[in-house]
Design an enzyme around this catalytic site. Structure first.
Site, PDB file in Angstrom:
ATOM      1  N   ASP A  73       5.490   4.872   5.449  1.00  0.00           N
ATOM      2  CA  ASP A  73       6.474   3.944   6.005  1.00  0.00           C
ATOM      3  C   ASP A  73       6.637   2.680   5.171  1.00  0.00           C
ATOM      4  O   ASP A  73       7.407   1.782   5.543  1.00  0.00           O
ATOM      5  CB  ASP A  73       6.127   3.582   7.453  1.00  0.00           C
ATOM      6  CG  ASP A  73       4.719   3.062   7.638  1.00  0.00           C
ATOM      7  OD1 ASP A  73       3.796   3.609   7.028  1.00  0.00           O
ATOM      8  OD2 ASP A  73       4.519   2.094   8.417  1.00  0.00           O
ATOM      9  N   HIS A  74       5.965   2.628   4.028  1.00  0.00           N
ATOM     10  CA  HIS A  74       6.113   1.510   3.094  1.00  0.00           C
ATOM     11  C   HIS A  74       6.664   1.954   1.735  1.00  0.00           C
ATOM     12  O   HIS A  74       6.981   1.092   0.910  1.00  0.00           O
ATOM     13  CB  HIS A  74       4.779   0.790   2.899  1.00  0.00           C
ATOM     14  CG  HIS A  74       4.284   0.137   4.150  1.00  0.00           C
ATOM     15  ND1 HIS A  74       4.333  -1.225   4.359  1.00  0.00           N
ATOM     16  CD2 HIS A  74       3.754   0.669   5.281  1.00  0.00           C
ATOM     17  CE1 HIS A  74       3.853  -1.498   5.556  1.00  0.00           C
ATOM     18  NE2 HIS A  74       3.489  -0.363   6.140  1.00  0.00           N
TER      19      HIS A  74
ATOM     20  N   HIS B  44       7.164 -19.462  -6.418  1.00  0.00           N
ATOM     21  CA  HIS B  44       8.165 -19.384  -7.479  1.00  0.00           C
ATOM     22  C   HIS B  44       8.285 -20.756  -8.130  1.00  0.00           C
ATOM     23  O   HIS B  44       8.252 -21.785  -7.440  1.00  0.00           O
ATOM     24  CB  HIS B  44       9.521 -18.952  -6.918  1.00  0.00           C
ATOM     25  CG  HIS B  44      10.523 -18.599  -7.971  1.00  0.00           C
ATOM     26  ND1 HIS B  44      11.302 -19.556  -8.594  1.00  0.00           N
ATOM     27  CD2 HIS B  44      10.856 -17.402  -8.523  1.00  0.00           C
ATOM     28  CE1 HIS B  44      12.083 -18.960  -9.472  1.00  0.00           C
ATOM     29  NE2 HIS B  44      11.829 -17.651  -9.455  1.00  0.00           N
TER      30      HIS B  44
ATOM     31  N   HIS C 247       0.857  -1.184   0.000  1.00  0.00           N
ATOM     32  CA  HIS C 247       0.000   0.000   0.000  1.00  0.00           C
ATOM     33  C   HIS C 247       0.892   1.233   0.000  1.00  0.00           C
ATOM     34  O   HIS C 247       2.120   1.114  -0.109  1.00  0.00           O
ATOM     35  CB  HIS C 247      -0.973  -0.011   1.169  1.00  0.00           C
ATOM     36  CG  HIS C 247      -0.351   0.066   2.529  1.00  0.00           C
ATOM     37  ND1 HIS C 247       0.524  -0.881   3.017  1.00  0.00           N
ATOM     38  CD2 HIS C 247      -0.488   0.991   3.521  1.00  0.00           C
ATOM     39  CE1 HIS C 247       0.889  -0.556   4.241  1.00  0.00           C
ATOM     40  NE2 HIS C 247       0.300   0.578   4.571  1.00  0.00           N
TER      41      HIS C 247
ATOM     42  N   HIS D  14       1.145   3.986   2.243  1.00  0.00           N
ATOM     43  CA  HIS D  14       1.527   4.754   3.414  1.00  0.00           C
ATOM     44  C   HIS D  14       3.037   5.005   3.404  1.00  0.00           C
ATOM     45  O   HIS D  14       3.814   4.184   2.909  1.00  0.00           O
ATOM     46  CB  HIS D  14       1.113   4.030   4.695  1.00  0.00           C
ATOM     47  CG  HIS D  14      -0.312   4.279   5.086  1.00  0.00           C
ATOM     48  ND1 HIS D  14      -1.041   3.399   5.852  1.00  0.00           N
ATOM     49  CD2 HIS D  14      -1.152   5.320   4.811  1.00  0.00           C
ATOM     50  CE1 HIS D  14      -2.258   3.881   6.043  1.00  0.00           C
ATOM     51  NE2 HIS D  14      -2.354   5.038   5.413  1.00  0.00           N
TER      52      HIS D  14
END
Length: 251
Positions: free
Chosen positions: A64-65, A147, A60, A62
């Site tokens: 801090d990301h 993967h 997302h 925000h």
């Protein structure tokens, strides 16, 4: 498949944890999930370095990301790398455009490919992914990633309150990394606390190889043992606190 915790902290720095970032590696493929403050520095401590990671997947938007996203772009440009791919929930293209509007001199320095995910299954940097929209204060995706060279499954909750549906989405993952931002003494409906997470784990009836708790606010300092004991009242699987710099092997 390996996952390295680059940042396990939150928007309130503790001095011991960078903001959110995870590095997934399988064979020669590498994927950076989230890019908060300090993640670029932590990435350079890995064998891959920022030169070796050309794809970012955002849960997302925000701060801090995403706060090291342009720093990563600039570092790769200065190191002579020529591309960066960014994917995330709807609005990711607008986010990157807005960041470049503020830092115009970075626009066009490297080939930049930005992708808004729709909620449908996707492939990125060699990994196959599925999304689950979480309960947070803005649109946020949890990701289930696999993967072709591994039989392991990795799930990252992103920022989210605990919910039975999210944990059902994650069921069977070799490693689940889940938000547990606060102890029970803090009231929140956009992040998880130990009792909320423990009850959701119980109610979902899900099983995991290991569960790691992350996105830790300063409020959790000194409370880790009690928080783990609370989760264990409801869930008898292996639960640990994530720590910056730790690499975990899956499968």
């Amino acid at each position: 498949m390996d996952v390295t915790f680059l940042g396990t902290g939150s928007a309130m720095p503790t001095g011991d944890r960078f903001q959110t970032g995870l590095l997934l590696e399988a064979g020669s493929d590498r994927l950076l999930v989230d890019c908060g403050s300090g993640v670029l520095h932590a990435l350079q401590r890995t064998e891959a370095g920022y030169e070796g990671v050309d794809t970012v997947l955002l849960t997302h938007h925000h701060l801090d990301h995403v706060s090291d996203l342009l720093a990563l772009l600039k570092a790769r440009w200065l190191a002579g790398e020529d591309s960066l791919a960014v994917a995330g929930p709807p609005g990711t293209s607008a986010l990157v455009d807005g960041l470049l509007d503020v830092h115009e001199y970075l626009d066009g320095r490297i080939e930049l490919a930005v992708r808004d995910l729709t909620g449908e299954p996707f492939s990125l940097a060699g990994f196959d992914g599925r999304t689950f929209e979480t309960r947070h204060s803005m649109q946020c995706f949890a990701y289930r990633l696999t993967h072709p060279e591994s039989d392991a499954a990795f799930v990252f909750s992103g920022d989210s309150a605990a919910s039975r549906d999210l944990l059902a989405f994650a069921d069977g993952a070799d490693v689940l990394v889940h938000d547990c931002s606060f102890p029970d003494s803090v009231e929140t409906d956009t992040h998880a606390t130990p009792t909320q997470l423990g009850r959701a784990l119980r109610d979902a009836g899900a099983e995991f190889g290991r569960v790691y708790l992350t996105h830790l606010y300063p409020h959790t300092d000194g409370n880790h043992e009690a928080m783990l004991e609370t989760v264990s009242e409801y869930y008898d699987g292996e639960v640990r606190f994530a720590a910056d710099g730790t690499t975990v092997g899956l499968g």
